[in-house]
Motif scaffolding. Structure first.
Motif, PDB file in Angstrom:
ATOM      1  N   LEU A 137       3.129   9.977  -7.841  1.00  0.00           N
ATOM      2  CA  LEU A 137       4.543  10.167  -8.175  1.00  0.00           C
ATOM      3  C   LEU A 137       4.913  11.592  -8.607  1.00  0.00           C
ATOM      4  CD1 LEU A 137       7.345   8.916  -8.411  1.00  0.00           C
ATOM      5  CD2 LEU A 137       6.727   8.032 -10.641  1.00  0.00           C
ATOM      6  N   PRO A 138       4.219  12.205  -9.586  1.00  0.00           N
ATOM      7  CA  PRO A 138       4.670  13.548  -9.994  1.00  0.00           C
ATOM      8  C   PRO A 138       4.586  14.564  -8.852  1.00  0.00           C
ATOM      9  CG  PRO A 138       2.613  12.943 -11.109  1.00  0.00           C
ATOM     10  CD  PRO A 138       3.093  11.723 -10.405  1.00  0.00           C
ATOM     11  N   LEU A 164       4.568  12.144 -16.580  1.00  0.00           N
ATOM     12  CA  LEU A 164       3.967  11.490 -15.409  1.00  0.00           C
ATOM     13  C   LEU A 164       2.556  12.007 -15.157  1.00  0.00           C
ATOM     14  CD1 LEU A 164       6.960  11.471 -12.876  1.00  0.00           C
ATOM     15  CD2 LEU A 164       6.077   9.524 -14.165  1.00  0.00           C
ATOM     16  N   ASN A 175       0.659   3.803  -3.045  1.00  0.00           N
ATOM     17  CA  ASN A 175       0.295   5.180  -2.748  1.00  0.00           C
ATOM     18  C   ASN A 175       1.328   6.144  -3.337  1.00  0.00           C
ATOM     19  OD1 ASN A 175      -0.908   7.458  -1.146  1.00  0.00           O
ATOM     20  ND2 ASN A 175       1.101   7.318  -0.151  1.00  0.00           N
ATOM     21  N   THR A 205      -6.296   4.424  -5.825  1.00  0.00           N
ATOM     22  CA  THR A 205      -5.203   3.664  -5.218  1.00  0.00           C
ATOM     23  C   THR A 205      -5.704   2.850  -4.022  1.00  0.00           C
ATOM     24  OG1 THR A 205      -3.128   3.893  -4.031  1.00  0.00           O
ATOM     25  CG2 THR A 205      -4.625   5.744  -3.932  1.00  0.00           C
ATOM     26  N   MET A 206      -4.931   1.817  -3.650  1.00  0.00           N
ATOM     27  CA  MET A 206      -5.384   1.039  -2.492  1.00  0.00           C
ATOM     28  C   MET A 206      -5.217   1.869  -1.223  1.00  0.00           C
ATOM     29  SD  MET A 206      -2.471  -1.928  -2.586  1.00  0.00           S
ATOM     30  CE  MET A 206      -2.952  -2.793  -1.098  1.00  0.00           C
ATOM     31  N   PRO A 207      -6.138   1.707  -0.279  1.00  0.00           N
ATOM     32  CA  PRO A 207      -6.088   2.557   0.907  1.00  0.00           C
ATOM     33  C   PRO A 207      -4.822   2.308   1.719  1.00  0.00           C
ATOM     34  CG  PRO A 207      -7.660   0.783   1.218  1.00  0.00           C
ATOM     35  CD  PRO A 207      -7.186   0.701  -0.197  1.00  0.00           C
ATOM     36  N   LEU A 208      -4.260   3.375   2.227  1.00  0.00           N
ATOM     37  CA  LEU A 208      -3.055   3.258   3.041  1.00  0.00           C
ATOM     38  C   LEU A 208      -3.365   3.756   4.449  1.00  0.00           C
ATOM     39  CD1 LEU A 208      -0.077   2.945   3.647  1.00  0.00           C
ATOM     40  CD2 LEU A 208       0.374   5.028   2.382  1.00  0.00           C
ATOM     41  N   ARG A 260      -1.873   4.355   7.794  1.00  0.00           N
ATOM     42  CA  ARG A 260      -0.513   4.416   8.344  1.00  0.00           C
ATOM     43  C   ARG A 260      -0.461   4.090   9.830  1.00  0.00           C
ATOM     44  NH1 ARG A 260       0.358   8.653   4.493  1.00  0.00           N
ATOM     45  NH2 ARG A 260       1.921   7.953   2.994  1.00  0.00           N
ATOM     46  N   GLU A 293       6.145   8.989   0.426  1.00  0.00           N
ATOM     47  CA  GLU A 293       5.481  10.223   0.817  1.00  0.00           C
ATOM     48  C   GLU A 293       6.062  10.840   2.087  1.00  0.00           C
ATOM     49  OE1 GLU A 293       1.249   9.835   0.971  1.00  0.00           O
ATOM     50  OE2 GLU A 293       0.950  12.004   0.956  1.00  0.00           O
ATOM     51  N   ARG A 341       2.744  -0.239 -14.723  1.00  0.00           N
ATOM     52  CA  ARG A 341       3.211   0.694 -13.691  1.00  0.00           C
ATOM     53  C   ARG A 341       3.679  -0.024 -12.424  1.00  0.00           C
ATOM     54  NH1 ARG A 341      -1.477   4.373 -12.766  1.00  0.00           N
ATOM     55  NH2 ARG A 341      -0.940   5.107 -14.845  1.00  0.00           N
ATOM     56  N   ALA A 392       0.829  -1.209   0.000  1.00  0.00           N
ATOM     57  CA  ALA A 392       0.000   0.000   0.000  1.00  0.00           C
ATOM     58  C   ALA A 392       0.865   1.262   0.000  1.00  0.00           C
ATOM     59  CB  ALA A 392      -0.934  -0.008   1.204  1.00  0.00           C
ATOM     60  N   ILE A 393       1.964   1.227   0.729  1.00  0.00           N
ATOM     61  CA  ILE A 393       2.859   2.393   0.762  1.00  0.00           C
ATOM     62  C   ILE A 393       3.421   2.678  -0.622  1.00  0.00           C
ATOM     63  CG2 ILE A 393       5.119   3.213   1.579  1.00  0.00           C
ATOM     64  CD1 ILE A 393       4.517   1.781   4.232  1.00  0.00           C
ATOM     65  N   TYR A 452       5.264   4.219 -16.586  1.00  0.00           N
ATOM     66  CA  TYR A 452       4.254   4.767 -15.684  1.00  0.00           C
ATOM     67  C   TYR A 452       2.921   5.022 -16.391  1.00  0.00           C
ATOM     68  CZ  TYR A 452       2.478   7.770 -11.897  1.00  0.00           C
ATOM     69  OH  TYR A 452       1.745   8.303 -10.864  1.00  0.00           O
ATOM     70  N   LEU A 467       8.056  15.316 -15.723  1.00  0.00           N
ATOM     71  CA  LEU A 467       6.862  15.589 -14.916  1.00  0.00           C
ATOM     72  C   LEU A 467       5.607  15.643 -15.779  1.00  0.00           C
ATOM     73  CD1 LEU A 467       8.184  18.168 -12.301  1.00  0.00           C
ATOM     74  CD2 LEU A 467       7.440  15.809 -11.880  1.00  0.00           C
ATOM     75  N   THR A 470       3.464   5.616  -5.750  1.00  0.00           N
ATOM     76  CA  THR A 470       3.464   5.580  -7.209  1.00  0.00           C
ATOM     77  C   THR A 470       2.264   6.349  -7.761  1.00  0.00           C
ATOM     78  OG1 THR A 470       4.597   3.466  -7.124  1.00  0.00           O
ATOM     79  CG2 THR A 470       3.558   4.020  -9.197  1.00  0.00           C
ATOM     80  N   SER A 471       1.142   6.240  -7.082  1.00  0.00           N
ATOM     81  CA  SER A 471      -0.047   6.927  -7.597  1.00  0.00           C
ATOM     82  C   SER A 471       0.104   8.448  -7.535  1.00  0.00           C
ATOM     83  CB  SER A 471      -1.297   6.481  -6.844  1.00  0.00           C
ATOM     84  OG  SER A 471      -1.293   7.030  -5.545  1.00  0.00           O
ATOM     85  N   LEU A 524       7.404  13.958  -6.350  1.00  0.00           N
ATOM     86  CA  LEU A 524       8.708  14.379  -6.867  1.00  0.00           C
ATOM     87  C   LEU A 524       8.871  15.890  -6.743  1.00  0.00           C
ATOM     88  CD1 LEU A 524       9.060  12.089 -10.026  1.00  0.00           C
ATOM     89  CD2 LEU A 524      10.578  12.103  -8.041  1.00  0.00           C
ATOM     90  N   ILE A 541      13.522   7.815 -10.577  1.00  0.00           N
ATOM     91  CA  ILE A 541      12.472   8.706 -10.068  1.00  0.00           C
ATOM     92  C   ILE A 541      11.441   7.970  -9.218  1.00  0.00           C
ATOM     93  CG2 ILE A 541      12.597  10.467 -11.891  1.00  0.00           C
ATOM     94  CD1 ILE A 541      10.263   8.999 -13.275  1.00  0.00           C
ATOM     95  N   ILE A 589      -4.576   7.760 -13.385  1.00  0.00           N
ATOM     96  CA  ILE A 589      -4.344   7.081 -12.114  1.00  0.00           C
ATOM     97  C   ILE A 589      -5.652   6.477 -11.620  1.00  0.00           C
ATOM     98  CG2 ILE A 589      -3.615   7.424  -9.713  1.00  0.00           C
ATOM     99  CD1 ILE A 589      -1.367   7.752 -11.784  1.00  0.00           C
TER     100      ILE A 589
END
Lengths: 472, 256, 215
Positions: free
Chosen positions: A61-62, C12, A56, C20-23, C25, A242, A304, A52-53, A298, C9, A58-59, A65, A237, C17
């Motif tokens: 990513l821009p 990307l 997250n 996403t799967m829930p995170l 923490r 996060e 991806r 999940a980390i 990506y 950028l 990767t989703s 960065l 990259i 997208i």
């Protein structure tokens, strides 16, 4: 069909010493990993969290960065972007020239291998020295790493002893591993103290704080990022996460998956160059962010997942094919299952597409992957892209399409969707099984090591019909 | 892969048999034994004669159009809401795990979910749904087992073969070294990369030889053909047999 | 290179997208061991990584340090004269080897640091029980090379600063709310390598010995 890779694989299989060395180390690594995850439920929950980390990160990513760049710059670290390996190499060279440096000492970095940095700098009159013990061995032998984590895993202590003795004649010949390591320590220490520039890879980049994390056991990464006045870090990259909280889970699963350690000896977290009044540390820190095809990968939601890799090497340690052919046979920077999906995407299916055939799709890689990368699924996808007729984002798509093979599959499919034809053919094959046996015996790839299965006198279709099993 | 079935369901009266092309052509007795085992439990077996192959060879080779055409032809043959039994984890896995991906975006995508949920690998069905109780009638023997990679990692049913064999009093079951490692068959892999495949199967055959067993038992004929072929080539005394055939042979009273 | 930045950028950003799967923490395994158990685990883990561990008190740690220096026949030891630990050592230096101070930028004495210093003594910022790890936040008083270059690294740690896990230490010490030091180190044993035949050997580039005094 004999091809470049098949020839290379066959050659690798004939190298018994390399195979023995590889198998012996791989077996140790498997055992260590197994012992590091004694509780299946805990492994599942750790893996789910790490997956999940990475997903997250990767989703986003821009965005991450950009955040990383802002925070690194605020901290005083200079950020450089490189679309290609040529740009990345040129950036290193520019930094070297700016500091009037002719020598660079390197910690372990797969990205610098990807860049072909050593060769590039050598042609520009700059000397590179690898300081990770495994990488040093490889450099002295003028070879390439055969594993991501254990670069010299294909060599045994005797080979290394001979190598050291030929390269350092002043050191008495020894097969003692500790003595060999001490010889490397003595040789490198002076270089750490005097090198004008040090270069390392990066394991995680933390966007929240602008921090680079390096994970290692020897201390060469610390040396290269601490002792010289200039530190250059190179990273793909995709290595960004996060926040700080994402590091402990990834770190824990990385080191356990790689070598079975709960943690490495050193976790080195760099957030800035030397601060005012500090007495050591580099006065300049640079980060080079390399794309080299990653942003293209990506763009496809299925491919991806390739970018979630944290480079633990567990997939290759558990791959039966890697175990038999070793890392060099792949002829790639990154070997093994992850290399099988990464390298054709980066470098094109036209030159590396056949690598996707180096898999039985047994799934051992995915089973141990700490971030659940569906490697077999991506291999399957790339096999399709390799032979498909229409183009797609992966370079070299369609390059593997062979007319004869395509026709065979067409005939096969026609046969399978026409049960009448299918049943006639299977029935004829079994009723003329003496002839069929002789034909089968000529399939030499099969019969080199295996007896041909004897055809029965009737098919299952025929037997069940005879037994009057309901045909709805 | 985490697959949980929508319904484990009570014991059904009738099931479909998906015989698989390999069994059809090379190991028909495994298919016949499957029918016997199911019928003995009071389950009526339907074998749609129009069935051929699940499409996996083309799917794994990247020939998706061909795989789709072949898969679609099978999909239509199992319309009733009853379990589909495949005496092969590889073919069951194709239907269960890969059909939904193969049909993604196709008009008949939804029907793959239904079929995927109904397909069972034979040993899985015998243990989990029929909960068979076996009585061993055979002579004492020692067997080595080989669970396929699809049974192990795709269908998660690798242990069912052990559970079944352990019901047989006179059978000593030995798991060879490195049991979890692939035998090197991999479908077209064995033809496309014969050198690596050979290295893998020789290692597997050696591990099985080292068990000293009399027979090699597995739930997938691809692996059995591969390992069995290597054993035979080396003049090994170990013969190979599909779990269905082995179970039926040892547990039914031969009619005089 | 700005071109490269924008190209990368923008590529990307054009990608679509999925959800996403829930995170979550904060669900990470929140163990909470007793302080005794934490100390014990910390010790076992560090020992299994070939570190030497000594138990001491607020009063006895100096004697422990003397004992360590004597047992290792150390000729000198590098330390910070301005930390409270350093001040205490300086006041009781009779049975200690020659004391060296890191009071000059490294450029002025790099050669000596690499070749002439046998050991360094540092404090720690905390410890991690489940992995047997020292946390170091090097600063102007205790620069980062102290724990890297000399062959012996002697570190002192207060048992009260041993946390269950790295995740807990991050939170308890509010890492994300402070300006981080140039370099943070997690150290879990002496330098080692298994690059030859996956056989462990110690003291490759970093310290050959890690000695931890718990007070």
């Amino acid at each position: 069909m004999t091809t470049k890779f098949r020839t290379q694989f066959a050659k690798a299989l004939a190298q018994h010493e390399v195979r023995n060395n590889t198998e012996s180390v791989v077996n140790k690594l498997r055992k260590h990993r197994l012992a590091a995850f004694p509780d299946q439920a805990e492994w599942i929950s750790m893996r789910r969290h790490s997956t999940a980390i990475r997903a997250n990160a990767t989703s986003k990513l821009p965005q991450l960065l950009e955040q990383l760049e802002t925070n690194l710059q605020r901290n005083g670290i200079q950020v450089h972007w490189a679309d290609t390996t040529e740009q990345a190499n040129q950036t290193v060279l520019n930094i070297m020239r700016f500091h009037d440096a002719r020598f660079i000492i390197k910690g372990k970095s797969m990205v610098s291998e990807e860049m072909g940095l050593n060769d590039f700098l050598n042609t520009h009159g700059i000397e590179c020295l690898e300081s990770d013990l495994g990488e040093l061995i490889i450099q002295l032998a003028a070879e390439k790493p055969s594993h991501m984590i254990v670069p010299a895993l294909h060599k045994n202590r005797k080979q290394i002893a001979r190598l050291f003795h030929s390269q350092f004649p002043s050191i008495p010949y020894t097969e003692d591993i500790s003595a060999l390591a001490q010889a490397a320590r003595r040789f490198l220490r002076h270089h750490f103290a005097t090198a004008p520039v040090g270069l390392t890879g990066v394991n995680f980049m933390i966007a929240e704080t602008g921090t680079l994390c390096l994970v290692e056991n020897e201390g060469n990464g610390r040396m290269c990022s601490t002792a010289p006045p200039v530190h250059i870090a190179v990273s793909g990259i995709e290595k960004v996460v996060e926040c700080l909280d994402d590091v402990p889970p990834l770190l824990g699963i990385l080191t356990r998956s790689a070598t079975g350690q709960p943690i490495t000896t050193y976790v080195n977290m760099i957030s800035s160059p030397r601060k005012p009044n500090e007495k050591d540390g580099p006065t300049a820190v640079h980060l080079i962010l390399l794309d080299n095809g990653r942003s293209r990968i990506y763009s496809d939601p299925e491919l991806r997942d390739t970018l979630n890799c944290i480079r633990c090497g567990a997939c290759m340690n558990h791959c039966p094919i890697y175990k038999h052919i070793g890392g060099h046979a792949y002829q790639t920077v990154i070997p093994g299952p992850i290399g099988t999906i990464l390298e054709p995407q980066k470098n094109g299916l036209d030159s590396y597409g056949e690598l996707t055939q180096a898999s039985t799709l047994c799934g051992a890689c995915q089973e141990v992957c700490p971030v659940s990368i569906p490697i077999p699924k991506i291999i399957n996808r790339l096999r399709w892209e390799h032979i498909r007729k229409s183009s797609c984002s992966t370079p070299g798509a369609g390059s593997g399409r062979r007319k004869t093979e395509a026709i065979i599959w067409k005939i096969w499919a026609w046969n399978c969707i026409h049960p009448g034809a299918y049943n006639r053919i299977t029935s004829v094959a079994t009723s003329m099984r003496r002839l069929a046996d002789r034909i089968l015996a000529k399939i030499s790839p099969w019969t080199a090591a295996r007896a041909v299965p004897r055809l029965p006198d009737t098919t299952l279709h025929e037997r069940l019909k005879a037994l009057k099993i309901d045909n709805e | 892969m985490d697959f949980t079935r929508a319904s484990a369901g009570p014991k059904p009266n009738t099931v479909y048999l998906f015989g698989t092309c390999l069994i059809d052509l090379l190991y028909p007795q495994a298919g016949v034994s499957t029918v016997h085992l199911l019928e003995r439990e009071g389950v009526n077996v339907i074998f749609p004669q129009a069935q051929t192959c699940c499409g996996q060879p083309a799917w794994n080779s990247g020939y998706r159009d061909e795989a789709l055409a072949v898969a679609r032809a099978q999909l239509k043959l199992f319309p009733r809401p009853i379990p589909i039994i495949a005496p092969s984890a590889s073919c069951a896995g194709m239907i269960r795990v890969h059909y939904p991906t193969l049909f993604k975006g196709e008009p008949d995508e939804a029907s793959t979910f239904d079929v995927a949920d109904r397909v069972y690998e034979l040993t899985e069905f015998l243990t989990d749904i029929l909960k068979v109780d076996l009585t061993d009638l055979g002579e004492p023997t020692t067997v080595a087992t080989h669970s396929s990679c699809t049974a192990r990692r795709e269908m998660n049913v690798a242990d069912r073969i052990d559970l079944l064999l352990d019901q047989l009093q006179n059978v000593t079951r030995i798991e060879p070294d490195n049991a979890e490692e692939c035998c090197g068959f991999g479908g077209t892999f064995a033809i496309k990369q014969p050198e690596i495949s050979t290295a893998m199967v020789l290692e597997k055959a050696k591990a099985i030889e080292n068990t000293g067993a009399q027979q090699l038992i597995g739930q997938d004929c691809g692996c059995l053909m591969n390992i069995g072929g290597a054993l035979k080539k080396q003049d090994s005394q170990i013969s190979h047999v599909h779990i269905a055939e082995f179970l039926w042979d040892r547990t039914h009273k031969a009619t005089p | 290179m700005n071109d490269a930045r924008n190209t990368i950028l923008s590529r990307l950003k054009t990608a679509s997208i999925d959800q996403t799967m829930p995170l979550a923490r904060n669900i990470s395994n929140s163990v909470n061991w007793s302080s005794n158990y934490k100390v014990q685990l910390f010790r076992t883990q560090l020992q299994s990584a070939q570190a030497e561990i000594y138990d001491a008190t607020d009063h006895s740690w100096l004697m422990t340090l003397q004992h360590i220096c004597q047992a290792k026949y150390l000729k000198n030891i590098l330390l910070s004269p301005t930390t409270s630990w350093g001040e205490a050592i300086i006041e009781n230096s009779t049975n200690l080897p020659s004391l060296k101070y890191y009071d000059d930028p490294v450029e002025n004495w790099k050669q000596t640091l690499f070749e002439g210093i046998e050991a360094a003594f540092t404090s720690t910022y905390g410890g991690i029980a489940d992995t047997g790890t020292l946390i170091l936040w090097p600063d102007t008083q205790e620069p980062r090379m102290m724990s890297l270059v000399p062959p012996v690294h002697i570190a002192v740690i207060e048992k009260s600063k041993i946390y269950n896990s790295f995740a807990e230490a991050l939170k308890a010490q509010h890492w994300n709310e402070t300006e981080l030091p140039a370099n943070i180190l997690l150290i879990s044993g002496p330098s080692k390598s298994a690059d030859i035949e996956q056989t462990l050997t110690y003291g490759v580039h970093g310290p050959k010995e890690l000695v931890v005094i718990m007070v």
